[in-house]
Enzyme design. Structure first.
Site, PDB file in Angstrom:
ATOM      1  N   SER A 276      20.679 -19.796 -12.229  1.00  0.00           N
ATOM      2  CA  SER A 276      20.527 -18.358 -12.450  1.00  0.00           C
ATOM      3  C   SER A 276      21.876 -17.655 -12.457  1.00  0.00           C
ATOM      4  O   SER A 276      22.041 -16.617 -13.100  1.00  0.00           O
ATOM      5  CB  SER A 276      19.641 -17.753 -11.359  1.00  0.00           C
ATOM      6  OG  SER A 276      18.360 -18.348 -11.363  1.00  0.00           O
TER       7      SER A 276
ATOM      8  N   ASP B 181      15.424 -11.245 -16.096  1.00  0.00           N
ATOM      9  CA  ASP B 181      14.320 -10.905 -16.993  1.00  0.00           C
ATOM     10  C   ASP B 181      12.972 -10.945 -16.285  1.00  0.00           C
ATOM     11  O   ASP B 181      12.089 -10.127 -16.549  1.00  0.00           O
ATOM     12  CB  ASP B 181      14.310 -11.794 -18.241  1.00  0.00           C
ATOM     13  CG  ASP B 181      14.450 -13.281 -17.939  1.00  0.00           C
ATOM     14  OD1 ASP B 181      14.626 -13.652 -16.757  1.00  0.00           O
ATOM     15  OD2 ASP B 181      14.418 -14.081 -18.899  1.00  0.00           O
TER      16      ASP B 181
ATOM     17  N   HIS C 252       0.090  14.621   6.243  1.00  0.00           N
ATOM     18  CA  HIS C 252      -1.346  14.374   6.044  1.00  0.00           C
ATOM     19  C   HIS C 252      -1.758  13.016   6.615  1.00  0.00           C
ATOM     20  O   HIS C 252      -2.422  12.218   5.950  1.00  0.00           O
ATOM     21  CB  HIS C 252      -1.719  14.468   4.560  1.00  0.00           C
ATOM     22  CG  HIS C 252      -1.607  15.841   3.991  1.00  0.00           C
ATOM     23  ND1 HIS C 252      -0.416  16.534   3.969  1.00  0.00           N
ATOM     24  CD2 HIS C 252      -2.526  16.646   3.408  1.00  0.00           C
ATOM     25  CE1 HIS C 252      -0.612  17.716   3.408  1.00  0.00           C
ATOM     26  NE2 HIS C 252      -1.877  17.827   3.069  1.00  0.00           N
TER      27      HIS C 252
ATOM     28  N   GLN D  61      -6.736   8.640   2.071  1.00  0.00           N
ATOM     29  CA  GLN D  61      -5.612   9.564   2.256  1.00  0.00           C
ATOM     30  C   GLN D  61      -5.080   9.591   3.694  1.00  0.00           C
ATOM     31  O   GLN D  61      -4.162  10.346   3.989  1.00  0.00           O
ATOM     32  CB  GLN D  61      -6.050  10.989   1.898  1.00  0.00           C
ATOM     33  CG  GLN D  61      -6.823  11.115   0.602  1.00  0.00           C
ATOM     34  CD  GLN D  61      -5.991  10.788  -0.620  1.00  0.00           C
ATOM     35  OE1 GLN D  61      -4.993  11.449  -0.885  1.00  0.00           O
ATOM     36  NE2 GLN D  61      -6.391   9.773  -1.355  1.00  0.00           N
TER      37      GLN D  61
ATOM     38  N   ARG E  67      -1.452  17.597   8.895  1.00  0.00           N
ATOM     39  CA  ARG E  67      -1.968  18.591   7.951  1.00  0.00           C
ATOM     40  C   ARG E  67      -2.446  19.851   8.662  1.00  0.00           C
ATOM     41  O   ARG E  67      -2.184  20.974   8.231  1.00  0.00           O
ATOM     42  CB  ARG E  67      -3.125  17.982   7.159  1.00  0.00           C
ATOM     43  CG  ARG E  67      -3.728  18.936   6.140  1.00  0.00           C
ATOM     44  CD  ARG E  67      -4.902  18.290   5.422  1.00  0.00           C
ATOM     45  NE  ARG E  67      -5.285  19.032   4.235  1.00  0.00           N
ATOM     46  CZ  ARG E  67      -6.218  18.637   3.385  1.00  0.00           C
ATOM     47  NH1 ARG E  67      -6.863  17.501   3.600  1.00  0.00           N
ATOM     48  NH2 ARG E  67      -6.510  19.348   2.325  1.00  0.00           N
TER      49      ARG E  67
ATOM     50  N   GLU F 122       6.423   6.514  -5.808  1.00  0.00           N
ATOM     51  CA  GLU F 122       6.922   6.405  -4.437  1.00  0.00           C
ATOM     52  C   GLU F 122       7.980   5.321  -4.264  1.00  0.00           C
ATOM     53  O   GLU F 122       8.859   5.436  -3.403  1.00  0.00           O
ATOM     54  CB  GLU F 122       5.760   6.157  -3.471  1.00  0.00           C
ATOM     55  CG  GLU F 122       4.833   7.348  -3.301  1.00  0.00           C
ATOM     56  CD  GLU F 122       3.765   7.462  -4.384  1.00  0.00           C
ATOM     57  OE1 GLU F 122       3.043   8.484  -4.421  1.00  0.00           O
ATOM     58  OE2 GLU F 122       3.654   6.512  -5.204  1.00  0.00           O
TER      59      GLU F 122
END
Length: 634
Positions: free
Chosen positions: A35, A150, A411, A423, A469, A362
């Site tokens: 590599s 790749d 949250h 969530q 929250r 994210e």
């Protein structure tokens, strides 16, 4: 024009890089020589003519940056350092040995390595962060070069980077894809179809250049063309051959991550023309400018909140970050398209030149933060806590990079209410506690949040703040201090019968429970463990000694790995904690054990048995048992 003499020198240097990659890995007995060999021509031209870097001053702001995203080709990187004269041949041959700076994949143990690589798909997203710093903050003309394999272009994070680099017009970013066709187990998804790579890149808004990556003239022309572009990032798609130059290796499967035996090594080196000991002078940057001055700092004036009022800790985070931005010009903010919920929108409005929107990406959010801190900025990156899990590999690698980043997850917990379990981020404390060198903070009120945000700025490593929250009562005055590693005893008497340890939303439930128990003649101590890692071992030990070993830990988190686990670790007697000398522990962990659904925050806290009712029941169970009797952990 490129002369024949230059081409000859580049060829000889490329051959030296190949030979040294073979030598180092054969002695090590492991590694990735093939590599490394495919990319040798690319690196030879890059360091001979195009890279501008002062190896004596790796933090010089005008230096170009080079990121080896295909970190398994570390032998090539180390061979490059030897060719640049910054490591010796002896050190090169210490590859992968205990105590060597030349680890199996690059880390910042070496001063010229900005970030650790080896988990594929990370170099280009981090390069986006460095390029953002260069174009928008430093405003200096350095370039960011990233060499990818790749195979790693199958990672979604690579395409998040392609998207964001074009969105921010990062013409200072140059990606090179080493298309050597062969992955670990065989041919890659696209093989040598360089046109497919180019088409994808162009759709994202990049300039794409297809070349023979083992042709020195084509490499030279492509690098020159990349530097001339001023309206978009460039990707050079270089068709190469794995194991280039050695007949038993070249373009043959089955050699990934395998080294040559000594007899094979001798023949391979001979086929490459023998050992060489070339040293080249890498050009230093001509530019002598300093990074742009962004703003004149003001004295830090943190927001304050009246005791008894109700304010969400996420609201306090946004307020505190804005105040920090006014006082510290090196503070920058990023968000994943939820800044109206994390309240980072206030920082973005006040300091638009230091705010970077990462949208719903994210992995790129965390990667950009890592890249920005390479250039000594202090990035605060925020989103809903649940979605930081998507970027966990980047967080893990940030620690290996010794990166200083600040992550904020809002949250969190069942207390978010009706949105449901997708969530709720019931695993975030465990995940961040497991990160090497991390700091994990969970404030319970607005004044505490503001003070912790201010401390995060200068805290090394990965620092995580969990915010809530729901609006919660302000229980601390604005002049209280909350040192990281500390805690607060917020409720108690001289004759406490049990200790309740909580943080964040459950601290308020513990205070309610304390009042109810007091009315029934049972006195408890309540500890606010706002610093989950490092945790306040001394205060926990004292509480256990003074309350007959009766401890109740209550947390809005799964039972595994969170605050309860942190408390247990404080008594485990490992090398990092004080030895506990006191009554036998009788510890009850109250945590989320069953999969929650939707409901009001109050309903969900009660259903999870982490509300005041559950705390009262747990304490009564403890004090009703004779001292020394064992109690179930749940």
């Amino acid at each position: 024009m490129t002369t024949q003499e230059q081409l000859h020198q580049w060829h000889e240097l490329a051959q030296q890089l190949r030979v040294d990659s073979i030598r180092a890995t054969t002695i090590a007995g492991s590694g990735h020589p093939t590599s490394s060999m495919s990319s040798a021509d690319l690196i030879a031209v890059l360091i001979s003519k195009y890279l501008r870097y002062d190896f004596d001053n790796p933090h010089y702001p005008n230096n170009d940056r080079f990121i080896l995203s295909k970190g398994h080709a570390a032998p090539l990187l180390y061979a490059m350092y030897k060719a640049a004269g910054v490591i010796t041949d002896e050190e090169l041959l210490s590859l992968r040995k205990l105590g060597s700076r030349l680890e199996g994949h690059p880390t910042p143990v070496l001063p010229w390595v900005d970030v650790a690589t080896g988990s594929l798909g990370q170099g280009l997203p981090i390069g986006v962060g460095v390029a953002l710093a260069g174009k928008y903050l430093d405003q200096l003309p350095y370039h960011v070069w990233v060499l990818l394999g790749d195979s790693e272009t199958a990672e979604g994070s690579v395409w998040e980077a392609f998207d964001h680099a074009a969105h921010y017009t990062l013409d200072n970013l140059i990606a090179i894809i080493d298309v050597n066709r062969l992955g670990q187990r065989g041919q890659t998804e696209l093989g040598w179809n360089t046109q497919a790579y180019a088409n994808r890149a162009r759709v994202f808004g990049w300039q794409a250049i297809e070349i023979d990556g083992n042709n020195l003239m084509e490499i030279d022309q492509a690098f020159s063309a990349a530097l001339s572009v001023n309206d978009r990032p460039t990707v050079i798609i270089a068709r190469t051959k794995k194991g280039k130059g050695v007949s038993i290796l070249e373009d043959l499967g089955g050699w990934h991550g395998k080294v040559l035996k000594p007899e094979q090594e001798k023949k391979a080196i001979a086929e490459l023309g023998g050992e060489r000991q070339m040293t080249i002078q890498v050009d230093k940057p001509e530019e002598q400018s300093q990074p742009a001055a962004i703003v004149n700092p003001e004295p830090l004036q943190l927001p304050t909140y009246e005791k008894g009022a109700k304010t969400a800790t996420r609201r306090a985070y946004g307020d505190a970050l804005k105040a920090l931005g006014a006082a510290q010009p090196d503070v920058v903010a990023l968000d994943a398209e939820v800044s109206n919920s994390t309240y980072v929108e206030d920082f973005a409005e006040a300091f638009p030149e230091r705010y970077f929107e990462m949208y719903i990406a994210e992995q790129q959010l965390v990667a950009a933060a890592v890249g920005l801190q390479v250039r000594q900025y202090k990035p605060f990156a925020s989103t809903f806590a649940a979605f930081l899990s998507r970027a966990y590999d980047f967080i893990r690698m940030a620690a290996i990079s010794r990166a200083n980043i600040k992550l904020v997850g809002s949250h969190a917990g069942v207390s978010i209410g009706q949105d449901g379990p997708s969530q709720m981020a019931l695993e975030d404390l465990a995940a961040f506690r497991a990160v090497w060198g991390s700091t994990v903070l969970y404030p319970s009120d607005a004044n505490q949040t503001a003070k912790l945000v201010a401390q995060m700025s200068d805290r090394d490593g990965v620092v995580y703040l969990r915010t809530t929250r729901e609006s919660t009562p302000v229980i601390y005055s604005a002049d209280e201090e909350f040192p990281i590693g500390g805690s607060k005893v917020v409720y108690g008497s001289q004759k406490d019968q049990a200790t309740v340890i909580a943080a964040g939303i459950t601290l308020h439930e513990a205070l309610k429970a304390g009042d109810r128990l007091k009315n029934e003649g049972i006195t408890i101590r309540v500890i606010d463990a706002y610093s989950v890692k490092p945790i306040d071992v001394q205060t926990l030990h004292q509480a256990a000694r003074e309350t007959n070993g009766n401890l109740v830990v209550v947390e809005d988190h799964w039972s595994e790995g969170g605050l309860g686990a942190a408390v247990l670790d404080a008594f485990a007697g490992n090398n990092n904690t004080l030895t506990y000398n006191g009554p036998q522990l009788r510890l009850i962990k109250l945590a989320v054990c069953d999969l929650p659904g939707s409901g009001t925050p109050e309903e969900l806290l009660h259903a999870a048995k982490i509300d005041a009712d559950a705390i009262v029941d747990a304490v009564k169970l403890q004090v009703a048992q004779p001292i020394g009797a064992s109690i179930s952990s749940y």
